[in-house]
Design a protein around this motif. Sequence first.
Motif, PDB file in Angstrom:
ATOM      1  N   LYS A 226       0.744  -1.119   0.206  1.00 50.08           N
ATOM      2  CA  LYS A 226      -0.072   0.064   0.123  1.00 50.08           C
ATOM      3  C   LYS A 226       0.991   1.290  -0.025  1.00 50.08           C
ATOM      4  N   TYR A 227       0.648   2.213  -0.740  1.00 49.09           N
ATOM      5  CA  TYR A 227       1.313   3.595  -0.843  1.00 49.09           C
ATOM      6  C   TYR A 227       0.424   4.662  -0.701  1.00 49.09           C
ATOM      7  N   ILE A 228       0.798   5.569  -0.205  1.00 47.54           N
ATOM      8  CA  ILE A 228       0.188   7.150  -0.014  1.00 47.54           C
ATOM      9  C   ILE A 228       1.254   7.760  -1.058  1.00 47.54           C
ATOM     10  N   VAL A 229       0.489   8.361  -2.115  1.00 51.84           N
ATOM     11  CA  VAL A 229       0.868   8.992  -3.294  1.00 51.84           C
ATOM     12  C   VAL A 229       1.029  10.456  -3.582  1.00 51.84           C
ATOM     13  N   ALA A 230       2.050  11.101  -2.971  1.00 52.01           N
ATOM     14  CA  ALA A 230       1.880  12.541  -3.033  1.00 52.01           C
ATOM     15  C   ALA A 230       2.559  13.282  -4.287  1.00 52.01           C
ATOM     16  N   THR A 231       1.671  12.786  -5.165  1.00 47.53           N
ATOM     17  CA  THR A 231       1.800  13.519  -6.481  1.00 47.53           C
ATOM     18  C   THR A 231       0.840  13.565  -7.318  1.00 47.53           C
ATOM     19  N   GLU A 232       0.963  13.988  -8.597  1.00 41.97           N
ATOM     20  CA  GLU A 232      -0.370  14.182  -9.585  1.00 41.97           C
ATOM     21  C   GLU A 232      -1.128  12.694  -9.696  1.00 41.97           C
ATOM     22  N   THR A 233      -2.209  12.836  -9.577  1.00 39.95           N
ATOM     23  CA  THR A 233      -3.027  11.387  -9.849  1.00 39.95           C
ATOM     24  C   THR A 233      -2.512  10.671 -11.056  1.00 39.95           C
ATOM     25  N   GLU A 245      -2.133  -5.701  -7.888  1.00 37.11           N
ATOM     26  CA  GLU A 245      -2.424  -6.199  -6.560  1.00 37.11           C
ATOM     27  C   GLU A 245      -2.241  -5.286  -5.447  1.00 37.11           C
ATOM     28  N   LYS A 246      -1.505  -4.112  -5.684  1.00 38.19           N
ATOM     29  CA  LYS A 246      -1.149  -3.215  -4.558  1.00 38.19           C
ATOM     30  C   LYS A 246      -2.322  -1.919  -4.592  1.00 38.19           C
ATOM     31  N   SER A 247      -2.450  -1.302  -3.395  1.00 38.10           N
ATOM     32  CA  SER A 247      -3.303  -0.293  -3.350  1.00 38.10           C
ATOM     33  C   SER A 247      -2.514   1.079  -3.227  1.00 38.10           C
ATOM     34  N   PHE A 248      -3.119   2.119  -3.781  1.00 36.73           N
ATOM     35  CA  PHE A 248      -2.783   3.549  -3.869  1.00 36.73           C
ATOM     36  C   PHE A 248      -3.573   4.223  -3.487  1.00 36.73           C
ATOM     37  N   LEU A 249      -3.169   5.327  -2.522  1.00 35.00           N
ATOM     38  CA  LEU A 249      -4.079   6.398  -2.031  1.00 35.00           C
ATOM     39  C   LEU A 249      -3.515   7.763  -2.389  1.00 35.00           C
ATOM     40  N   VAL A 250      -4.450   8.630  -2.788  1.00 37.09           N
ATOM     41  CA  VAL A 250      -3.830   9.710  -3.221  1.00 37.09           C
ATOM     42  C   VAL A 250      -3.815  10.737  -2.279  1.00 37.09           C
ATOM     43  N   VAL A 251      -2.848  11.467  -1.896  1.00 32.20           N
ATOM     44  CA  VAL A 251      -2.723  12.665  -0.945  1.00 32.20           C
ATOM     45  C   VAL A 251      -3.748  14.007  -1.469  1.00 32.20           C
ATOM     46  N   PRO A 252      -5.149  14.218  -0.730  1.00 34.37           N
ATOM     47  CA  PRO A 252      -5.747  15.175  -1.604  1.00 34.37           C
ATOM     48  C   PRO A 252      -5.214  16.719  -1.166  1.00 34.37           C
ATOM     49  N   SER A 253      -5.898  17.636  -2.146  1.00 38.72           N
ATOM     50  CA  SER A 253      -5.004  19.090  -1.767  1.00 38.72           C
ATOM     51  C   SER A 253      -5.922  19.599  -0.861  1.00 38.72           C
ATOM     52  N   ASP A 254      -7.141  19.258  -0.697  1.00 37.56           N
ATOM     53  CA  ASP A 254      -7.916  19.699   0.371  1.00 37.56           C
ATOM     54  C   ASP A 254      -9.218  19.034   0.856  1.00 37.56           C
ATOM     55  N   GLU A 255     -10.101  19.342   1.817  1.00 41.66           N
ATOM     56  CA  GLU A 255     -10.743  18.458   2.295  1.00 41.66           C
ATOM     57  C   GLU A 255     -12.005  18.243   1.398  1.00 41.66           C
ATOM     58  N   THR A 256     -12.098  19.076   0.163  1.00 40.73           N
ATOM     59  CA  THR A 256     -13.236  19.014  -0.737  1.00 40.73           C
ATOM     60  C   THR A 256     -13.048  17.973  -1.745  1.00 40.73           C
ATOM     61  N   SER A 258     -10.712  14.756  -3.328  1.00 37.02           N
ATOM     62  CA  SER A 258      -9.919  13.405  -3.249  1.00 37.02           C
ATOM     63  C   SER A 258      -9.086  13.137  -4.358  1.00 37.02           C
ATOM     64  N   CYS A 259      -8.792  14.092  -4.936  1.00 35.32           N
ATOM     65  CA  CYS A 259      -8.066  13.913  -6.251  1.00 35.32           C
ATOM     66  C   CYS A 259      -6.903  14.891  -6.078  1.00 35.32           C
ATOM     67  N   ASN A 260      -6.022  14.714  -7.134  1.00 35.70           N
ATOM     68  CA  ASN A 260      -4.918  15.931  -7.087  1.00 35.70           C
ATOM     69  C   ASN A 260      -4.342  15.896  -8.627  1.00 35.70           C
ATOM     70  N   ASP A 261      -5.289  16.649  -9.304  1.00 34.95           N
ATOM     71  CA  ASP A 261      -5.132  16.668 -10.787  1.00 34.95           C
ATOM     72  C   ASP A 261      -4.399  17.993 -11.235  1.00 34.95           C
ATOM     73  N   CYS A 262      -3.410  18.106 -12.112  1.00 36.05           N
ATOM     74  CA  CYS A 262      -2.808  19.229 -12.532  1.00 36.05           C
ATOM     75  C   CYS A 262      -3.688  19.715 -13.611  1.00 36.05           C
TER      76      CYS A 262
END
Length: 312
Positions: A226-233, A245-256, A258-262
Amino acid sequence: MNIVEKIQNLKKEKNAIILAHFYQVPEIQDIADFVGDSLGLAQQASKTSADMIVFAGVHFMAETAKILNPEKLVVLPDMEAGCSLADSCPADKFGEFLKQYPDHTLISYINCSSEIKTMSDLICTSGNAIQLVESFSKDEKIVFAPDKNLGGYINRITGRNMVLWDGTCEVHDILSIEAVIKLKTQHPDAKLIAHPECKAQVLELADFVGSTTALLQFTSTDDTQKYIVATETGILHKMKQNSPEKSFLVVPSDETCSCNDCPYMKLNTLEKLYLAMLNDKPEISLPADIIVKARKPIDKMLQLSLKLGLIK
Ligand code: 13P
Ligand code: SF4
């Protein structure tokens, strides 16, 4: 014929190559001839024999491809696909800033305009920045631009004291440290991986820091699940393909969100890419003198990267 078939036909007809960055939407990554980070893309652009380069990325990347291939047609699906980091370093203001450091070497991150490249001694990417900086002696005076997060990271890793321009990427700089801590607490079994354009506080918590290619290589070879991914989605597409087989969690840019798109990378669509190939536009064009001057530090980067074994 569907749009993918139409693109494939145009590729043959026009002897075109499609180069795509990892932050592009999955459907563009899937039809590209090469998907990579800024370093890989610059290298591919430097050695292609295609007549037309379709650059699925942002403006400074397509500009780099044009600088390396002045005689070829380079198209960008959406001319508005800019970069907040490149924009944070306007040539006139930067020129003034540089006057304070006449005896310094200028190393510029590739995420900058062609004008900034003409002023630079060497270009680097997140994939080779540390090694290129370390190729200079410890007492070399260096100005690093435009990303202060990447520059600060290099300073900490190499023990240098490079002068930094105050620029950031709006996508990475906004990644919330609170969200990182929350995710790490909720998922103690996950590793945090981060792009060096993130803030220092995020990088300090990371288990691995690297370019998009390095992050992908890490998740493909490391044995964590499992990875917490701090970059663009966009990078998640290849990460999931390589490690289903692995899971990937995106670090959100704010509370509203759950993505982090450029917002710039995501302006390119399959439809716009098709039209760019069909109509030979929007086309990247640059004055000849800019091309000649900007090419020197890019060529130097590619030669040094080859010499240091960072590219093959
Ligand atoms: P790399 O392509 O070097 O990983 O950098 C990511 C980025 O932000 C490109 O704009
Ligand atoms: Fe620029 Fe940041 Fe988008 Fe990369 S992610 S293109 S650095 S705005």
